[in-house]
Design an enzyme around this catalytic site. Structure first.
Site, PDB file in Angstrom:
ATOM      1  N   GLU A  85       0.817  -1.223   0.000  1.00 44.16           N
ATOM      2  CA  GLU A  85       0.000   0.000   0.000  1.00 44.16           C
ATOM      3  C   GLU A  85       0.849   1.271   0.000  1.00 44.16           C
ATOM      4  O   GLU A  85       0.354   2.350  -0.328  1.00 44.16           O
ATOM      5  CB  GLU A  85      -0.953   0.003   1.206  1.00 44.16           C
ATOM      6  CG  GLU A  85      -1.995  -1.110   1.181  1.00 44.16           C
ATOM      7  CD  GLU A  85      -3.128  -0.847   0.189  1.00 44.16           C
ATOM      8  OE1 GLU A  85      -2.881  -0.221  -0.864  1.00 44.16           O
ATOM      9  OE2 GLU A  85      -4.260  -1.282   0.471  1.00 44.16           O
ATOM     10  N   THR A 119      -5.628   7.537  -3.586  1.00 40.05           N
ATOM     11  CA  THR A 119      -5.623   7.433  -2.126  1.00 40.05           C
ATOM     12  C   THR A 119      -4.678   8.483  -1.542  1.00 40.05           C
ATOM     13  O   THR A 119      -4.966   9.103  -0.523  1.00 40.05           O
ATOM     14  CB  THR A 119      -5.197   6.020  -1.704  1.00 40.05           C
ATOM     15  OG1 THR A 119      -6.122   5.093  -2.270  1.00 40.05           O
ATOM     16  CG2 THR A 119      -5.207   5.851  -0.200  1.00 40.05           C
TER      17      THR A 119
END
Ligand code: HSE
Length: 309
Positions: free
Chosen positions: A128, A181
């Protein structure tokens, strides 16, 4: 030897559980084939949105996981990865996490790493960093373990799985806008007034109680968030209308899915097909001039290897 693994989509935060709550979703999955090669990490990508995904290992969620595995487990040689995207990147539906999760699971099998599920989630969370800038685990945990997951702590790493109530389902609206994100995290304040902390704490606790008590109405009314929604909703044209219309159509709770732009609306699948709620969400977006796709989603099973040859 080539090992092929799949990992499903997921929705993170679910309102009050920023970087803590996640649920796997059966709306799509990524497939990763991993094999030992002579050196380095080599990446091929096909499928939905493949052209938007970097092949540079340090900028690719799966690539980062492979580099970390090579280093942490003293693997000699390199790793070849073939990623097939079944989840649109930048949708808020855990697309980057699914690639990272499938990679961790495939590598664990390929090299017989013999690591616990918690370690597998931790390894996948490293991926991530490529998409969010931090190793948040609230998408990889459900993607690997299936069901509803809680990241109790990042240090030490401690993850819990709770089976969600049978009739839990989400109507999901995925608008035709892309939201990274990284950007969605950059708009959040670094500090919060105590009243916002108390509100999220109350809602997060009640949401977990709702899951355990099989009380979907309680889960729904606990999907209130003061940490991310007030700031991120501005990045999603039509958000307020989508939320209001979905609730008027019977949704039990509405929240931004992960970092957005998808929106999730909780329904009880015993009482509703979700048709009205999906229509309502579509109308909300269309008033803002945004086209969207809608789905009905149920929790999915965890990541698994599907082929070894
Ligand atoms: N918890 C993460 C965030 C999820 O909200 O930034 C990203 O999908």
């Amino acid at each position: 030897v080539i090992v092929k693994a799949v990992a499903y989509a997921s929705t993170a935060n679910i309102g009050p559980g920023f970087d803590v709550f996640g649920i796997s979703l059966d709306v799509g999955f990524d497939t990763v084939e991993a094999r030992l090669i002579e050196k380095d990490v080599l990446i091929e990508v096909t499928g939905i949105g493949a052209s938007f995904i970097s092949r540079v290992p340090s900028m690719n969620t799966a690539g980062l996981v492979a580099e970390k595995a090579l280093k942490d487990y003293d693997i000699e040689g390199g790793i070849g990865l073939k990623i097939h995207k079944g989840i649109r990147p930048g949708s808020g539906l855990g697309s980057s996490a699914a690639s990272a999760s499938a990679t961790a699971v495939a590598l664990s099998r390929l090299f017989n790493l013999n690591i616990s599920k918690q370690e597998l989630v931790k390894l996948a969370s490293i991926g991530e960093i490529a998409s969010a800038g931090v190793a948040h685990a609230d998408n990889v945990a459900p993607s690997i373990l299936g069901g509803f997951t809680i990241v109790r702590s990042y240090n030490p790493f401690d993850i819990m799985v709770v089976q969600p109530p049978e009739d839990l389902a989400f109507c999901i609206a995925l608008p035709e806008i892309v939201c990274s994100t990284r950007t969605a995290r950059s708009v959040l304040p670094k500090e919060f007034p105590i009243r916002d902390v108390i509100s999220n704490l109350g809602n997060a606790s009640s949401l977990v109680a709702g899951m355990l008590l099989r009380d979907l109405k309680l889960v729904g009314r606990s999907m209130e968030d003061r940490v991310a929604e007030p700031y991120r909703s501005k990045l999603i044209p039509g958000y307020d209308a989508v939320k209001r219309y979905a609730k008027e159509a019977g949704a039990l709770g509405v929240a931004i899915s992960g970092s957005g732009p998808s929106i999730i609306a909780l329904i009880d699948s015993k009482e509703s097909s979700g048709k009205e709620v999906r229509e309502a969400m579509k109308n909300g977006f269309s008033e803002a001039g945004v086209r969207c796709e809608t789905f009905l989603a149920k929790p999915a099973r965890g990541a698994e290897t599907v082929e070894v040859n």
